[in-house]
Enzyme design. Structure first.
Site, PDB file in Angstrom:
ATOM      1  N   ASP A 145      38.903  29.597  38.893  1.00 58.93           N
ATOM      2  CA  ASP A 145      38.258  28.438  38.266  1.00 58.93           C
ATOM      3  C   ASP A 145      37.900  27.401  39.333  1.00 58.93           C
ATOM      4  OD1 ASP A 145      38.523  29.478  35.696  1.00 58.93           O
ATOM      5  OD2 ASP A 145      39.268  27.592  34.846  1.00 58.93           O
ATOM      6  N   ASP A 160      43.868  33.483  38.443  1.00 63.66           N
ATOM      7  CA  ASP A 160      43.336  32.731  37.301  1.00 63.66           C
ATOM      8  C   ASP A 160      42.989  31.320  37.739  1.00 63.66           C
ATOM      9  OD1 ASP A 160      42.789  32.056  34.561  1.00 63.66           O
ATOM     10  OD2 ASP A 160      44.761  31.098  34.459  1.00 63.66           O
ATOM     11  N   LYS A 206      52.857  33.429  47.602  1.00 65.98           N
ATOM     12  CA  LYS A 206      53.821  32.318  47.658  1.00 65.98           C
ATOM     13  C   LYS A 206      55.105  32.927  48.215  1.00 65.98           C
ATOM     14  CE  LYS A 206      54.977  28.024  46.989  1.00 65.98           C
ATOM     15  NZ  LYS A 206      54.363  26.900  47.728  1.00 65.98           N
ATOM     16  N   ASP A 249      49.233  27.245  47.666  1.00 63.84           N
ATOM     17  CA  ASP A 249      48.949  25.803  47.680  1.00 63.84           C
ATOM     18  C   ASP A 249      47.947  25.466  48.795  1.00 63.84           C
ATOM     19  OD1 ASP A 249      50.942  26.538  49.480  1.00 63.84           O
ATOM     20  OD2 ASP A 249      52.144  24.736  49.209  1.00 63.84           O
ATOM     21  N   TYR A 262      51.919  37.343  33.701  1.00 59.93           N
ATOM     22  CA  TYR A 262      51.157  37.474  32.452  1.00 59.93           C
ATOM     23  C   TYR A 262      51.748  38.552  31.551  1.00 59.93           C
ATOM     24  CZ  TYR A 262      46.956  34.587  33.137  1.00 59.93           C
ATOM     25  OH  TYR A 262      46.075  33.548  33.264  1.00 59.93           O
TER      26      TYR A 262
HETATM   27  C1  IPM Z   1      40.485  34.015  32.352  1.00 59.78           C
HETATM   28  C2  IPM Z   1      41.064  33.245  31.191  1.00 59.78           C
HETATM   29  C3  IPM Z   1      42.133  34.116  30.540  1.00 59.78           C
HETATM   30  C4  IPM Z   1      43.220  34.339  31.573  1.00 59.78           C
HETATM   31  C5  IPM Z   1      42.711  33.553  29.221  1.00 59.78           C
HETATM   32  C6  IPM Z   1      41.630  33.292  28.210  1.00 59.78           C
HETATM   33  C7  IPM Z   1      43.760  34.457  28.645  1.00 59.78           C
HETATM   34  O1  IPM Z   1      41.557  32.009  31.611  1.00 59.78           O
HETATM   35  O2  IPM Z   1      39.917  35.100  32.118  1.00 59.78           O
HETATM   36  O3  IPM Z   1      40.572  33.529  33.482  1.00 59.78           O
HETATM   37  O4  IPM Z   1      44.131  33.512  31.729  1.00 59.78           O
HETATM   38  O5  IPM Z   1      43.163  35.381  32.239  1.00 59.78           O
HETATM   39 MG    MG Z   2      41.129  31.558  33.634  1.00 58.90          MG
END
Ligand code: IPM
Ligand code: MG
Length: 363
Positions: free
Chosen positions: A250, A246, A190, A222, A135
């Site tokens: 999710d 990240d 990884k 993975d 990042y």
């Molecule tokens: C998160 C989001 C952010 C990230 C984006 C909006 C930059 O997806 O907070 O997980 O990738 O960290």
């Molecule tokens: Mg995210």
């Protein structure tokens, strides 16, 4: 206690408004000041993270953040896009430790896309490193490929990197968090392919020597993605880098039924933090009054616990959320047959009522 309120874009303003009402209902000496961020700040000041907003965040004891982003800004140069606001805040405030709990509330077991028995009682904590990795690694950019099979062709590149102190400090956060939970850490890497993550694995293993009471396992990313949908309850604390975190956070969020329920904390070395829902700005439902404000309300609870040393107030919010769920109130994202569908405002009202001791009605 000073709190910077940064509502942002999309559903951000609606959900943050409810969290602010919940905070006010606690009747604590909280000083709250609001500033624009993301696309809203770009419209007002020509930059997603204006100097005045950053100053307010720096001066505050904690930051309550809504969400940023809207497709209509996708064509802007990268440094002007809404996402740069959250990345800039993380970097400028040194918020290296991102805590993303994924808890499956008993009332919402059926909202998960997995079988109820796989997720009932699920309680995972993802500890994501937040200010390093690909990042932020330099150099990055576009250029003419200097070598290889495609030498001379236009190419783009990013740099994945982690330094020893960066890995050490996030490993400590994970092991200490595990001590207060089921005492198990899964470090996701990884290492079979990436030098950065072989180093990550080595350093986490070294730090582990200071935590003999905590069990450490290593897992390739993975496989971790697969295990999360196969047997998610086998995890306790997951610690990983910025990009894997990240993605996995999710995925873990969805196990719980709705990403609309999940709060997060991003902490610096002194527990000053930024608190935001794990979900995004959802521009498709913005302004309709249907967004789930509970992730933001629960983020406010995390803020009280981690940055403002008000654990009782945090408990009050969390109990109030449990009470409204038990009363059958649901926003659209978690609605199911036999429960009562409510909007953003009504959900906020119900949490406020539960905190102030008034009864919750089902209509
Ligand atoms: C998160 C989001 C952010 C990230 C984006 C909006 C930059 O997806 O907070 O997980 O990738 O960290
Ligand atoms: Mg995210």
């Amino acid at each position: 206690m000073k709190i910077a309120i940064l509502p942002g874009d999309g559903i951000g303003p609606e959900i943050v408004a409810e969290a602010v009402r919940v905070l006010r209902a606690l009747e604590l000496p909280l000083e709250m000041e609001t500033a624009p961020v993301g696309g809203a700040a770009y419209e007002a000041h020509g930059h997603p993270l204006p100097e005045s907003t950053l100053k307010l965040a720096q001066a505050a004891d904690a930051v309550l953040f809504g969400a940023v982003g809207d497709w209509k800004y996708d064509k802007l140069e990268r440094h002007l896009r809404p996402e740069q606001a959250i990345l800039g805040l993380r970097k400028h405030l040194g918020l290296f430790a991102n805590l993303r709990p994924a808890i499956c509330y008993p009332q919402l077991t059926h909202a998960s896309s997995l079988k109820p028995e796989l997720v009932a009682g699920l309680d995972i904590l993802i500890v994501r490193e937040l200010t390093g990795d690909i990042y932020f690694g330099q150099p990055r950019g576009r250029r003419t490929a200097p070598d290889g099979a495609f030498a001379g062709a236009p190419e783009a590149f990013d740099t994945m990197r982690y330094s020893r102190p960066e890995i050490e400090r996030i490993a400590h956060v994970a092991f200490q968090a595990a001590r207060k939970r089921a005492k198990k850490v899964t470090s996701v890497d990884k290492a079979n392919v990436l030098e950065t993550f072989q180093f990550w694995k080595d350093v986490v293993t070294e730090v582990h020597a200071q935590y003999p009471d905590v069990q450490l396992e290593h897992m390739y990313v993975d496989n971790a993605a697969m295990q999360l949908v196969k047997a998610p309850k086998a995890f306790d604390v997951i610690v990983t880098g910025n990009m894997f975190g990240d993605i996995l956070s999710d995925e873990a969020a969805m196990l719980t039924g709705s990403i609309g329920m999940l709060p997060s904390a991003s902490l610096d070395a002194n527990n000053k933090g930024l608190y935001e829902p794990s979900h995004g700005s959802a521009p498709d439902i913005a302004g309709k009054g249907v967004a789930n404000p509970l992730a933001t309300i629960l983020s406010a609870a995390m803020m009280l616990r981690y940055s403002l040393a008000q654990p009782e107030a945090a408990d009050r919010i969390e109990r109030a959320v449990q009470a409204v769920l038990a009363a059958g109130l649901r926003t659209g994202d978690i609605w199911s047959e036999g429960t009562t569908r409510v909007g953003t405002r009504e959900m906020g009202d119900a949490v406020v009522a539960a905190i102030t001791g008034k009864t919750i009605t089902k209509s």
